[in-house]
Design a protein around this motif. Structure first.
Motif, PDB file in Angstrom:
ATOM      1  N   ILE A   9       0.863  -1.179   0.000  1.00 54.84           N
ATOM      2  CA  ILE A   9       0.000   0.000   0.000  1.00 54.84           C
ATOM      3  C   ILE A   9       0.897   1.227   0.000  1.00 54.84           C
ATOM      4  O   ILE A   9       1.706   1.417   0.918  1.00 54.84           O
ATOM      5  N   ILE A  10       0.773   2.040  -1.026  1.00 53.36           N
ATOM      6  CA  ILE A  10       1.593   3.238  -1.143  1.00 53.36           C
ATOM      7  C   ILE A  10       0.782   4.418  -0.624  1.00 53.36           C
ATOM      8  O   ILE A  10      -0.194   4.844  -1.229  1.00 53.36           O
ATOM      9  N   GLY A  11       1.197   4.933   0.523  1.00 56.68           N
ATOM     10  CA  GLY A  11       0.489   6.038   1.162  1.00 56.68           C
ATOM     11  C   GLY A  11      -0.057   5.625   2.511  1.00 56.68           C
ATOM     12  O   GLY A  11      -0.863   4.687   2.605  1.00 56.68           O
ATOM     13  N   LYS A  24      -5.002  -6.927   7.145  1.00 54.23           N
ATOM     14  CA  LYS A  24      -4.614  -7.656   8.349  1.00 54.23           C
ATOM     15  C   LYS A  24      -5.757  -8.522   8.858  1.00 54.23           C
ATOM     16  O   LYS A  24      -5.555  -9.687   9.228  1.00 54.23           O
ATOM     17  N   LYS A  25      -6.967  -7.974   8.866  1.00 54.07           N
ATOM     18  CA  LYS A  25      -8.131  -8.721   9.354  1.00 54.07           C
ATOM     19  C   LYS A  25      -8.381  -9.978   8.536  1.00 54.07           C
ATOM     20  O   LYS A  25      -8.910 -10.965   9.044  1.00 54.07           O
ATOM     21  N   ASN A  26      -8.009  -9.919   7.270  1.00 56.98           N
ATOM     22  CA  ASN A  26      -8.267 -11.034   6.371  1.00 56.98           C
ATOM     23  C   ASN A  26      -7.050 -11.935   6.151  1.00 56.98           C
ATOM     24  O   ASN A  26      -7.053 -12.780   5.264  1.00 56.98           O
ATOM     25  N   GLY A  27      -6.023 -11.736   6.960  1.00 59.29           N
ATOM     26  CA  GLY A  27      -4.865 -12.609   6.909  1.00 59.29           C
ATOM     27  C   GLY A  27      -4.028 -12.465   5.657  1.00 59.29           C
ATOM     28  O   GLY A  27      -3.339 -13.414   5.253  1.00 59.29           O
ATOM     29  N   ILE A  28      -4.062 -11.290   5.057  1.00 56.86           N
ATOM     30  CA  ILE A  28      -3.302 -11.030   3.836  1.00 56.86           C
ATOM     31  C   ILE A  28      -2.023 -10.286   4.211  1.00 56.86           C
ATOM     32  O   ILE A  28      -2.071  -9.279   4.934  1.00 56.86           O
ATOM     33  N   SER A  29      -0.884 -10.747   3.731  1.00 62.50           N
ATOM     34  CA  SER A  29       0.372 -10.068   4.055  1.00 62.50           C
ATOM     35  C   SER A  29       0.430  -8.733   3.318  1.00 62.50           C
ATOM     36  O   SER A  29       0.097  -8.640   2.136  1.00 62.50           O
ATOM     37  N   TYR A  30       0.852  -7.694   4.026  1.00 58.30           N
ATOM     38  CA  TYR A  30       0.808  -6.339   3.482  1.00 58.30           C
ATOM     39  C   TYR A  30       1.934  -5.503   4.071  1.00 58.30           C
ATOM     40  O   TYR A  30       2.506  -5.828   5.118  1.00 58.30           O
ATOM     41  N   LEU A  31       2.221  -4.412   3.388  1.00 55.57           N
ATOM     42  CA  LEU A  31       3.144  -3.399   3.904  1.00 55.57           C
ATOM     43  C   LEU A  31       2.651  -2.045   3.425  1.00 55.57           C
ATOM     44  O   LEU A  31       2.312  -1.875   2.251  1.00 55.57           O
ATOM     45  N   ILE A  32       2.594  -1.085   4.345  1.00 55.30           N
ATOM     46  CA  ILE A  32       2.262   0.296   3.999  1.00 55.30           C
ATOM     47  C   ILE A  32       3.563   1.082   3.915  1.00 55.30           C
ATOM     48  O   ILE A  32       4.373   1.046   4.846  1.00 55.30           O
ATOM     49  N   LEU A  33       3.764   1.781   2.800  1.00 55.60           N
ATOM     50  CA  LEU A  33       4.937   2.643   2.637  1.00 55.60           C
ATOM     51  C   LEU A  33       4.480   4.091   2.651  1.00 55.60           C
ATOM     52  O   LEU A  33       3.636   4.498   1.846  1.00 55.60           O
ATOM     53  N   GLU A  34       5.022   4.869   3.561  1.00 52.67           N
ATOM     54  CA  GLU A  34       4.659   6.283   3.707  1.00 52.67           C
ATOM     55  C   GLU A  34       5.925   7.129   3.664  1.00 52.67           C
ATOM     56  O   GLU A  34       6.868   6.864   4.398  1.00 52.67           O
ATOM     57  N   LEU A  94       7.688   4.191   7.779  1.00 53.78           N
ATOM     58  CA  LEU A  94       7.567   5.653   7.680  1.00 53.78           C
ATOM     59  C   LEU A  94       8.844   6.261   7.105  1.00 53.78           C
ATOM     60  O   LEU A  94       9.923   5.673   7.184  1.00 53.78           O
ATOM     61  N   PHE A  95       8.709   7.437   6.538  1.00 49.43           N
ATOM     62  CA  PHE A  95       9.836   8.151   5.931  1.00 49.43           C
ATOM     63  C   PHE A  95      10.566   7.274   4.910  1.00 49.43           C
ATOM     64  O   PHE A  95      11.785   7.242   4.851  1.00 49.43           O
ATOM     65  N   GLU A  96       9.777   6.572   4.133  1.00 50.28           N
ATOM     66  CA  GLU A  96      10.305   5.730   3.064  1.00 50.28           C
ATOM     67  C   GLU A  96       9.528   6.040   1.783  1.00 50.28           C
ATOM     68  O   GLU A  96       8.333   5.745   1.688  1.00 50.28           O
ATOM     69  N   LYS A  97      10.206   6.624   0.831  1.00 48.93           N
ATOM     70  CA  LYS A  97       9.561   7.097  -0.394  1.00 48.93           C
ATOM     71  C   LYS A  97       9.696   6.088  -1.531  1.00 48.93           C
ATOM     72  O   LYS A  97      10.785   5.595  -1.816  1.00 48.93           O
ATOM     73  N   VAL A  98       8.573   5.793  -2.185  1.00 49.64           N
ATOM     74  CA  VAL A  98       8.581   4.913  -3.348  1.00 49.64           C
ATOM     75  C   VAL A  98       9.123   5.682  -4.550  1.00 49.64           C
ATOM     76  O   VAL A  98       8.655   6.776  -4.871  1.00 49.64           O
ATOM     77  N   GLU A  99      10.130   5.118  -5.195  1.00 46.86           N
ATOM     78  CA  GLU A  99      10.769   5.790  -6.327  1.00 46.86           C
ATOM     79  C   GLU A  99      10.467   5.137  -7.671  1.00 46.86           C
ATOM     80  O   GLU A  99      10.498   5.811  -8.709  1.00 46.86           O
TER      81      GLU A  99
END
Length: 325
Positions: A9-11, A24-34, A94-99
């Motif tokens: 998830i970007i943002g 998370k509730k549905n057991g799906i692996s995820y990462l948020i990049l902000e 946090l403080f990680e920008k998608v390039e």
């Protein structure tokens, strides 16, 4: 460190957080990049800003948002969303920008300024607050010109030109005037914006009518110098003394980022990204949009309160696709 996920998830704004919660509730692996702090856009809102929406309409995942007033202020929202992230132990960098993002076959490779990840799906929830609509006039690059407003104290005793007619501009004009600034309001149209908060609009109109704030209607900025601002009014050009310019003319999504991802953008002034309104999936398979970014230049179309549902729509579609395949 884990670098492979079902969803990236970007943002990390309210809608990005909602997507993370739903995954998370549905057991799906995820990462948020902000790229900044938690809810970066809200953090950069004016310090005294009060939401148009009531607190219950800003809630995500049915987690209660209790505020002192019916319509919460910025700091209350920051605390609310921060607590959601921390108490639910959301996986967020946090403080990680998608390039860069590339897709090979069915897999996305996401490169940030700190690491490289892979994911089967991407959710773009980057909002629209990153890129201001510029005036494109001489002098706009001067230090006295800002496109983001924070606190009125800084402008006390100064001659301030506020450019714009929507909520951010009107709030700034009133706050600066109340802190002792001499405020000129530069409005391109013939009136204060109709979408200005209903309890604020009469206030600014009264201040204008009594002469406390000078309004220039049907006016555009021609040029800005160190101690002046030149205006093109309907009765001719005007030059007024000026110390600061708050160019609060709105913001726009990062269209170049969407185009880099391969998302189709409408070839008109609305610049609407292409997506399925039932699933939020774009023309790029596995790439979803969530939140304000869905409205293109129509940044008044989507808010937290009416785009919260995007998280459930996206995760439901991802689960459905995984079952059918």
């Amino acid at each position: 460190m884990k670098t492979e996920f079902d969803i990236i998830i970007i943002g990390g704004g309210p809608i990005g957080i909602a997507c993370g919660l739903e995954a998370k509730k549905n057991g799906i692996s995820y990462l948020i990049l902000e790229k900044g702090p938690i809810v970066n856009s809200l953090f950069h809102y004016p310090s005294n800003m009060q939401f148009f929406s009531s607190s219950e309409k800003l809630e995500i995942d049915d987690i209660p948002f209790i505020s002192k007033e019916a319509k919460p202020k910025r700091d209350e929202a920051l605390e609310y969303y921060r607590r959601i992230v921390t108490s639910n132990k959301l996986n967020i960098h946090l403080f990680e920008k998608v390039e860069d993002v590339k897709k090979v076959d069915e897999t996305f490779t996401i490169t940030s300024d700190k690491n490289t990840y892979t994911a089967q799906q991407i959710v773009v929830a980057t909002g629209f607050y990153d890129i201001p609509n510029l005036l494109n006039v001489p002098g706009e690059n001067l230090d006295k010109v800002v496109h983001y407003y924070n606190n009125p104290h800084y402008y006390s005793g100064q001659k301030v030109a506020v450019v714009g007619a929507s909520n951010s501009a009107i709030d700034a004009a009133l706050e600066c005037w109340r802190k002792g600034a001499e405020v000129s309001l530069i409005i391109r149209g013939s009136e204060v914006g109709q979408r200005v908060k209903y309890w604020v609009r009469p206030d600014i109109i009264n201040r204008i009518e009594e002469g406390s704030i000078k309004a220039y209607y049907n006016t555009t900025v021609k040029a800005i110098t160190k101690d002046k601002i030149s205006l093109a009014t309907e009765t001719g050009d005007v030059e007024i003394d000026n110390n600061f310019v708050l160019a609060l003319t709105g913001y726009k999504p990062n269209f170049s980022f969407l185009e880099m991802l391969g998302v189709h953008i409408s070839n008109d002034e609305k610049k609407l990204p292409e997506y399925n309104t039932e699933t939020m999936e774009t023309n790029v398979k596995g790439l979803y949009l969530a939140g304000v970014i869905c409205g293109g230049m129509e940044t008044h179309k989507w808010f937290i309160e009416n785009s919260r549902i995007h998280a459930k729509m996206i995760i439901k579609n991802i689960i459905s696709n995984s079952v059918t395949t």
